[in-house]
Every structure is written in C-alpha cells, then in structure tokens.
Write a protein that holds these residues in place. Structure first.
Motif, PDB file in Angstrom:
ATOM      1  N   ARG A  69      66.154  83.333  39.657  1.00 28.61           N
ATOM      2  CA  ARG A  69      67.198  82.714  38.772  1.00 28.61           C
ATOM      3  C   ARG A  69      67.859  81.730  39.687  1.00 28.61           C
ATOM      4  O   ARG A  69      68.605  82.024  40.280  1.00 28.61           O
ATOM      5  CB  ARG A  69      68.094  83.825  38.264  1.00 28.61           C
ATOM      6  N   PRO A  70      67.505  80.358  39.784  1.00 31.64           N
ATOM      7  CA  PRO A  70      66.868  79.769  38.515  1.00 31.64           C
ATOM      8  C   PRO A  70      65.213  79.999  39.118  1.00 31.64           C
ATOM      9  O   PRO A  70      64.844  80.201  40.107  1.00 31.64           O
ATOM     10  CB  PRO A  70      67.037  78.426  38.887  1.00 31.64           C
ATOM     11  N   HIS A 204      67.850  72.988  32.017  1.00 28.55           N
ATOM     12  CA  HIS A 204      66.463  73.364  32.213  1.00 28.55           C
ATOM     13  C   HIS A 204      66.112  72.943  33.742  1.00 28.55           C
ATOM     14  O   HIS A 204      66.887  72.441  34.524  1.00 28.55           O
ATOM     15  CB  HIS A 204      65.518  72.548  31.381  1.00 28.55           C
ATOM     16  N   VAL A 205      65.206  73.321  34.149  1.00 27.89           N
ATOM     17  CA  VAL A 205      64.718  73.222  35.612  1.00 27.89           C
ATOM     18  C   VAL A 205      63.880  71.901  35.713  1.00 27.89           C
ATOM     19  O   VAL A 205      62.814  71.984  34.895  1.00 27.89           O
ATOM     20  CB  VAL A 205      64.015  74.511  36.419  1.00 27.89           C
ATOM     21  N   THR A 218      68.677  72.319  38.449  1.00 27.24           N
ATOM     22  CA  THR A 218      68.740  73.632  37.604  1.00 27.24           C
ATOM     23  C   THR A 218      69.970  74.064  36.974  1.00 27.24           C
ATOM     24  O   THR A 218      70.894  73.436  37.468  1.00 27.24           O
ATOM     25  CB  THR A 218      68.285  74.719  38.730  1.00 27.24           C
ATOM     26  N   SER A 222      72.180  81.794  38.465  1.00 25.38           N
ATOM     27  CA  SER A 222      73.000  83.017  37.566  1.00 25.38           C
ATOM     28  C   SER A 222      73.150  84.148  38.089  1.00 25.38           C
ATOM     29  O   SER A 222      73.975  84.882  37.727  1.00 25.38           O
ATOM     30  CB  SER A 222      72.374  82.647  36.414  1.00 25.38           C
TER      31      SER A 222
END
Length: 294
Positions: A69-70, A204-205, A218, A222
């Motif tokens: 994450r990411p 989004h990445v 990213t 999180s």
C-alpha cells in the motif's frame, strides 16, 4: 514475445510501455489469479498482442522489491515529502516512514517543503533536526512549491531512477509533481484547517516520466504499520544502530535493556539522536504487542 513495464493500472487494465515505446492496454492472464500473482505498476512483463490495441500479460518478471500500500514494484528510492509547517514537521512520522521504506530495500531521500511560509524559528528547528539525518547518510532537500530551482534541485536525484513519492497528507506531493510537469495539472487538495491534513487526491498508481527518471504518483501510503517486520529485524532499519550493532556485548541485542549495548552508550553520548532511539523503542513495542499470525 515483446516485453515492457507496467506504467499504469486502472480498473483491471494494465498499461504497458513496450520496448518500442508504445503504451499498450493489457489484461492479466486468468491463471495469475489461481497462482496468487497480481501484476503491479513497475513490474517488467512479457505480453502477447491480441490485436492492434490490446494485449495480454503472460509473465511477470522477478521483482527486486514491492510495496503493498501503495501497490508498486521495482522502486529504487522514495522521496519522503514533509512540510516544515502546515502540517508541522514530525520526526516520529519521519522515522516511521524511514523504517518502512528501509524494510522494503528502498533508498530514502528526505524532501522538506514550504520553507517559503515557515518562520525563522521553524526553519532553524527543521535544519537542526535534519542535520542529524544527513550525518547518518540520508540526502535532505529543502525547497518550496514554485521554487524556480526546484527542477535542477531534484533532477540529479530523479534521473535514471524509479522514485515513489511518500509523506504526510497536505505536504504538497501532487503540487510538487505539477511544478515539475505543468502539463499534468494534477488535482490538488486544500489542507483541512480542522484536521490539519490534506485530502487524498490521487486515485490510481501511475509511473510518470520526470527529469530523466520515473516518478510514481500514488494515492499515498494508506498503511504505515509494521505487520511485515519482526522485532528482531527492526533494528536493521535504523541505519546508525545497524552500523554499531557489532559492538554490542550480545549478538542478538535489541538495544532495549541488555548490558553492554553499544547503541544505548552512543545515545547517552549524543552520537545517536535520543528521539531516534525513543521512536525505535516505541515501534519495537508496537511489534511486540501485535497479535500473533496464524
């Protein structure tokens, strides 16, 4: 079969930059799901062309590292973006980021922003704190959004590398990318006065070509927990402690209460920053209190 790198992932589709520099929309093989394989942005892959504009990823090549994450793979370094003010610079959060990044085998670079709106006292405090991090081998950059020297300041750090941006919300990560690549016009969030932090704006990445390298935009980190780190490993991710661990009386010293601990001795003499050891002990306790895995 052609090969390439996943540069973006949206809604189950992967966009692969091929060897001939084309960006190809791809699907993943159904067998990946059965094998527990999830292609990630940054992965080098083999693809099979299904048509003029579509293809299927048939193989994901071995990764040198990955983040959950990411979700991203094959990162060379992390640009840890921290503001001096609004929100205030936090050594505790910086040390947490550094431990997580070091555990993934990624080189951190510390970037302080908003020096243009910080008061002299705040600037002195930030400079004093980061002088120690420079002394243990970390690169530290201080700048502000709109700085005319921002590009030449960052370019040597970004060229030829794949970099992920990380840091506290509201510190200006998306705005920094906007400054480096004005045509992106990334949506930026204003700081919430009530919460003292920004709103997540990236959904989004994506790997973006910046300053001769690739920069990952990213949704942010999180999670900054230590679920993947065992208590015997944490000490290795505090570089100055790892460098003197061989001087400890006991080989498995956790730098906690053991006699003859070289780390504690260097904390007492000021060679190791007291706050670094304090944060290490807090993180160690967090790992120790973690529920057992089954």
């Amino acid at each position: 079969m052609p090969e390439g790198q996943i540069r973006k992932a949206i809604s189950g589709f992967y966009y692969v930059k091929s060897e001939n520099e084309n960006l190809i929309q791809c699907k993943g093989r159904g067998v990946f799901r059965n094998r527990g394989i999830t292609p990630l942005v940054g992965d080098f892959v083999t693809i099979v062309q299904d048509g003029d504009n579509d293809a299927t990823i048939t193989e994901v090549h071995k990764r040198k590292n990955e983040l959950v994450r990411p979700p991203i793979a094959n990162i060379d370094q992390a640009l840890l973006v921290f503001s001096i003010v609004e929100p205030d610079f936090s050594l505790h959060l910086l040390d947490r980021f550094l431990a997580v990044i070091e555990s993934a085998g990624i080189q951190p670079v510390i970037c302080l922003t908003k020096k243009d709106v910080a008061k002299d006292k705040d600037l002195r405090q930030a400079e004093s704190a980061t002088a120690y991090y420079r002394s243990i081998g970390y690169d530290v950059i201080a700048t502000f959004i709109g700085d005319p020297d921002l590009y030449p300041l960052l370019q040597p750090h970004l060229a030829g590398k794949t970099t992920v941006l990380a840091g506290q919300s509201g510190v200006g990560k998306s705005t920094l990318l906007n400054t480096l690549i004005p045509e992106l016009s990334l949506k930026t969030g204003e700081i919430s006065e009530a919460l003292g932090r920004g709103k997540h704006t990236t959904r989004h990445v994506e790997l973006l070509e910046v300053a001769g390298g690739l920069v990952a935009d990213t949704p942010g980190f999180s999670s900054l927990d230590f679920d993947h780190i065992e208590k015997e490993e944490l000490r290795d991710y505090f570089v100055e402690m790892e460098n003197v661990a061989h001087e400890c009386k006991f080989r498995g010293c956790l730098h906690l209460k053991e006699p003859g601990c070289a780390v504690k001795e260097k904390v007492e003499t000021g060679e190791i920053l007291q706050s670094r050891h304090t944060h290490y002990l807090q993180f160690l306790q967090e790992i120790t209190d973690r529920k057992p895995r089954y």
